[in-house]
Design a protein around this motif. Structure first.
Motif, PDB file in Angstrom:
ATOM      1  N   ILE A  42       0.892  -1.188   0.196  1.00 45.30           N
ATOM      2  CA  ILE A  42      -0.175  -0.071  -0.048  1.00 45.30           C
ATOM      3  C   ILE A  42       0.747   1.091  -0.221  1.00 45.30           C
ATOM      4  O   ILE A  42       0.471   2.203   0.796  1.00 45.30           O
ATOM      5  CB  ILE A  42      -1.025  -0.040   1.162  1.00 45.30           C
ATOM      6  N   LYS A  43       1.926   1.237  -0.753  1.00 43.41           N
ATOM      7  CA  LYS A  43       2.751   2.461  -0.840  1.00 43.41           C
ATOM      8  C   LYS A  43       2.295   3.366  -1.594  1.00 43.41           C
ATOM      9  O   LYS A  43       0.997   3.242  -2.232  1.00 43.41           O
ATOM     10  CB  LYS A  43       4.197   1.865  -1.655  1.00 43.41           C
ATOM     11  N   ALA A  44       2.862   4.680  -1.792  1.00 41.76           N
ATOM     12  CA  ALA A  44       2.303   5.967  -2.409  1.00 41.76           C
ATOM     13  C   ALA A  44       0.978   5.909  -2.169  1.00 41.76           C
ATOM     14  O   ALA A  44      -0.089   6.026  -3.183  1.00 41.76           O
ATOM     15  CB  ALA A  44       2.548   5.663  -4.025  1.00 41.76           C
TER      16      ALA A  44
ATOM     17  N   ALA B  59      -1.497   3.996  -0.724  1.00 38.04           N
ATOM     18  CA  ALA B  59      -2.089   2.853  -1.537  1.00 38.04           C
ATOM     19  C   ALA B  59      -2.571   3.042  -3.069  1.00 38.04           C
ATOM     20  O   ALA B  59      -3.733   2.905  -3.441  1.00 38.04           O
ATOM     21  CB  ALA B  59      -3.407   2.268  -0.770  1.00 38.04           C
ATOM     22  N   TYR B  60      -1.426   3.348  -3.889  1.00 41.68           N
ATOM     23  CA  TYR B  60      -1.646   3.748  -5.310  1.00 41.68           C
ATOM     24  C   TYR B  60      -2.740   4.677  -5.338  1.00 41.68           C
ATOM     25  O   TYR B  60      -3.365   4.808  -6.412  1.00 41.68           O
ATOM     26  CB  TYR B  60      -1.775   2.328  -6.053  1.00 41.68           C
ATOM     27  N   GLY B  61      -2.811   5.648  -4.408  1.00 39.59           N
ATOM     28  CA  GLY B  61      -3.783   6.658  -4.747  1.00 39.59           C
ATOM     29  C   GLY B  61      -5.087   6.616  -4.100  1.00 39.59           C
ATOM     30  O   GLY B  61      -6.068   7.521  -4.166  1.00 39.59           O
TER      31      GLY B  61
ATOM     32  N   VAL C 133      13.579 -13.447   3.423  1.00 40.63           N
ATOM     33  CA  VAL C 133      14.637 -12.818   2.375  1.00 40.63           C
ATOM     34  C   VAL C 133      13.781 -12.753   1.097  1.00 40.63           C
ATOM     35  O   VAL C 133      12.622 -13.600   0.658  1.00 40.63           O
ATOM     36  CB  VAL C 133      15.774 -13.802   2.148  1.00 40.63           C
ATOM     37  N   TYR C 134      13.931 -11.775   0.335  1.00 39.37           N
ATOM     38  CA  TYR C 134      13.257 -11.486  -0.685  1.00 39.37           C
ATOM     39  C   TYR C 134      14.130 -10.803  -1.922  1.00 39.37           C
ATOM     40  O   TYR C 134      15.131 -10.219  -1.667  1.00 39.37           O
ATOM     41  CB  TYR C 134      12.005 -10.599  -0.425  1.00 39.37           C
ATOM     42  N   THR C 135      13.532 -10.862  -3.217  1.00 38.23           N
ATOM     43  CA  THR C 135      14.168 -10.279  -4.305  1.00 38.23           C
ATOM     44  C   THR C 135      12.893  -9.709  -4.995  1.00 38.23           C
ATOM     45  O   THR C 135      11.526  -9.838  -4.488  1.00 38.23           O
ATOM     46  CB  THR C 135      15.007 -11.041  -5.006  1.00 38.23           C
TER      47      THR C 135
ATOM     48  N   ALA D   6       7.285 -12.317  -5.600  1.00 34.29           N
ATOM     49  CA  ALA D   6       6.361 -12.337  -6.676  1.00 34.29           C
ATOM     50  C   ALA D   6       5.696 -10.937  -6.309  1.00 34.29           C
ATOM     51  O   ALA D   6       4.757 -10.688  -5.434  1.00 34.29           O
ATOM     52  CB  ALA D   6       5.206 -13.351  -6.426  1.00 34.29           C
ATOM     53  N   ASN D   7       5.730 -10.203  -7.302  1.00 28.89           N
ATOM     54  CA  ASN D   7       4.613  -8.709  -7.340  1.00 28.89           C
ATOM     55  C   ASN D   7       3.591  -9.158  -8.155  1.00 28.89           C
ATOM     56  O   ASN D   7       3.279 -10.427  -8.467  1.00 28.89           O
ATOM     57  CB  ASN D   7       5.504  -7.692  -8.077  1.00 28.89           C
ATOM     58  N   SER D   8       2.669  -8.218  -8.676  1.00 25.49           N
ATOM     59  CA  SER D   8       1.636  -8.439  -9.422  1.00 25.49           C
ATOM     60  C   SER D   8       1.966  -9.194 -10.848  1.00 25.49           C
ATOM     61  O   SER D   8       1.191 -10.343 -11.048  1.00 25.49           O
ATOM     62  CB  SER D   8       0.498  -7.151  -9.649  1.00 25.49           C
ATOM     63  N   SER D   9       2.920  -8.868 -11.397  1.00 25.49           N
ATOM     64  CA  SER D   9       3.306  -9.498 -12.599  1.00 25.49           C
ATOM     65  C   SER D   9       3.456 -10.982 -12.540  1.00 25.49           C
ATOM     66  O   SER D   9       3.081 -11.767 -13.059  1.00 25.49           O
ATOM     67  CB  SER D   9       4.224  -8.967 -13.486  1.00 25.49           C
TER      68      SER D   9
HETATM   69  C1  PLP Z   1       5.847  -2.043  -5.507  1.00 19.64           C
HETATM   70  C2  PLP Z   1       6.732  -3.212  -5.092  1.00 19.64           C
HETATM   71  C3  PLP Z   1       5.702  -4.303  -5.046  1.00 19.64           C
HETATM   72  C4  PLP Z   1       4.275  -4.334  -5.721  1.00 19.64           C
HETATM   73  O1  PLP Z   1       4.314  -4.578  -7.084  1.00 19.64           O
HETATM   74  P1  PLP Z   1       2.918  -4.745  -7.948  1.00 19.64           P
HETATM   75  O2  PLP Z   1       3.514  -4.887  -9.165  1.00 19.64           O
HETATM   76  O3  PLP Z   1       2.146  -3.241  -7.730  1.00 19.64           O
HETATM   77  O4  PLP Z   1       1.969  -5.544  -7.328  1.00 19.64           O
HETATM   78  C5  PLP Z   1       6.424  -5.454  -4.523  1.00 19.64           C
HETATM   79  N1  PLP Z   1       7.733  -5.513  -4.250  1.00 19.64           N
HETATM   80  C6  PLP Z   1       8.304  -4.362  -4.234  1.00 19.64           C
HETATM   81  C7  PLP Z   1       9.760  -4.242  -3.617  1.00 19.64           C
HETATM   82  C8  PLP Z   1       7.862  -3.150  -4.619  1.00 19.64           C
HETATM   83  O5  PLP Z   1       8.354  -1.992  -4.850  1.00 19.64           O
END
Ligand code: PLP
Length: 399
Positions: free
Chosen positions: A38-40, A42-44, A164-166, A205-208
């Motif tokens: 929910i950065k920025a 929460a995307y507005g 731990v993440y990437t 995993a992000n959204s993509s």
């Molecule tokens: C913004 C961000 C996400 C979320 O990415 P979305 O593609 O918006 O789901 C996840 N991880 C990191 C490190 C990010 O900066």
């Protein structure tokens, strides 16, 4: 709430926010934890309100980029886990973060060193995730530094390495590059494991990645874009049925009939082709109207694409020109957008008056920060997904 007399506001449909949460959970295998990004703001959509809505539905782990974003949510009384992605630079920031129970990212030896000292001095526990860079080129450790950090922090009882993440660079476009990043990440995890270090939350995993690579969910997924009701750019596998909760709204504050041939706006860039009603809205580029992210073209093809878009907008193609919605119909913004106003051409025969509500095409993350939010449809009902897991997080006792 303070009285806000501005004739412009952001309308958020709560039902759609919750619908999107449901959609994501529907595709989330049991045992995989959801980290709601929910950065920025929460995307507005408003970070605090979004955190409250999602917490009420059982989301217990949030992530934002910066410490101030995390503290704003914490101050609002949310006691869910909140993680920040960005490194800290000052002792005071570490102290504030630890006192407020914020989960930190450690992405360099210096950060590790600073946190090691500060946590001992404070005598208070802090949870961290290590960030490994596998090919985005932003923050992150290499395998050696990750191992060294684990060795160093092993001696510090105040620090708990929970994860731990990437972060993937090109998941929307290149499965090959994403697979390469994933292998590099797994190699680091395995390397650490062999040295005796293991973490309950490994995530990339992000959204993509969530849409394209179900094999890469690991222990948790970090989802922002999908929760905000949009598919990530460049992704063609749109299997989620998402709904956009965001509308930027305003009202007509002045309305006049102008003769055919009248000029509109600075530099007279538009001339009415017929007599029309011209509506003035109290929204301009200071509010985010007509702004976009302008990166330099990434190559020749990209430059041609940008030129074609400009050309289509010049030729008046609807998709590429600015339009507002009034009583369900679309009308064009004419002339140059002013700092705090814009002009809309409405055919002379359309019934409309001052005070009429208007929806504007403002990109949600670019809307001015002081815009008022109105949350509607708070009692929308739908069948909630019940299979998600809440208990992936290890406790202090387990470590
Ligand atoms: C913004 C961000 C996400 C979320 O990415 P979305 O593609 O918006 O789901 C996840 N991880 C990191 C490190 C990010 O900066």
């Amino acid at each position: 709430m303070d009285l806000d007399l501005k004739d412009k506001w952001i309308e958020i449909d709560v039902g759609k926010v919750l619908h999107n949460l449901n959609e994501v959970r529907n595709h989330l295998p049991a045992g995989v934890k959801l980290i709601a990004v929910i950065k920025a703001d929460a995307y507005g959509h408003g970070a605090v309100k979004t955190a409250q809505l999602l917490t009420a539905k059982g989301v217990d782990f949030f992530a934002v980029t910066f410490l101030d974003e995390a503290l704003e949510i914490r101050k609002a009384g949310i006691d869910a886990q909140i993680m920040i992605f960005s490194p800290l630079t000052e002792d005071e920031q570490y102290i504030k973060a630890i006192q407020n129970n914020i989960t930190l990212t450690i992405a360099s030896l210096k950060e590790c060193h600073d946190l090691d000292l500060i946590s001992r001095n404070l005598g208070k526990r802090v949870t961290i995730h290590l960030k490994v860079d596998t090919g985005l080129g932003r923050f992150g450790l290499n395998a050696q530094d990750a191992a060294q950090i684990c060795q160093t922090l092993k001696e510090n009882n105040y620090i708990y390495i929970e994860g731990v993440y990437t972060h993937m660079a090109d998941a929307a476009m290149s499965e090959k590059y994403t697979a390469r990043q994933f292998s590099a990440f797994l190699a680091v995890i395995e390397d650490l494991y062999k040295q005796g270090f293991e973490f309950p939350l490994k995530h990339c995993a992000n959204s993509s990645v969530f849409l394209r690579c179900p094999n890469m969910y690991l222990d948790a997924v970090r989802i922002g874009t999908l929760l905000s009701g949009q598919n990530p750019a460049g992704n063609f596998n749109k299997k989620l049925n998402l709904q956009d909760p965001f509308k930027y709204k305003s009202r007509i504050i002045a309305l006049r009939q102008l003769e055919k041939g009248s000029y509109l706006g600075y530099f007279r860039t538009y001339r009415l082709k017929q007599t029309a009603k011209v509506a003035v809205l109290p929204v301009g580029f200071a509010d985010g109207l007509a702004l976009g992210v302008q990166n330099p073209p990434t190559g020749f093809i990209d430059m041609i694409k940008l030129l074609i878009k400009q050309l289509l907008s010049y030729l008046g193609f609807r998709k590429y020109s600015l339009q507002v919605r009034i009583k369900g119909a679309l009308y064009p913004i004419r002339g140059k957008v002013f700092m705090q106003n814009c002009l809309v051409e409405i055919p002379a025969n359309v019934e409309v008056s001052v005070g009429e509500e208007v929806e504007l095409p403002i990109r949600k993350t670019l809307a001015a920060k002081d815009t008022r939010y109105e949350y509607i449809n708070e009692t929308a009902s739908f069948t909630e997904v019940q299979t998600y897991s809440l208990d992936k997080k290890a406790s202090w006792e387990d470590c």
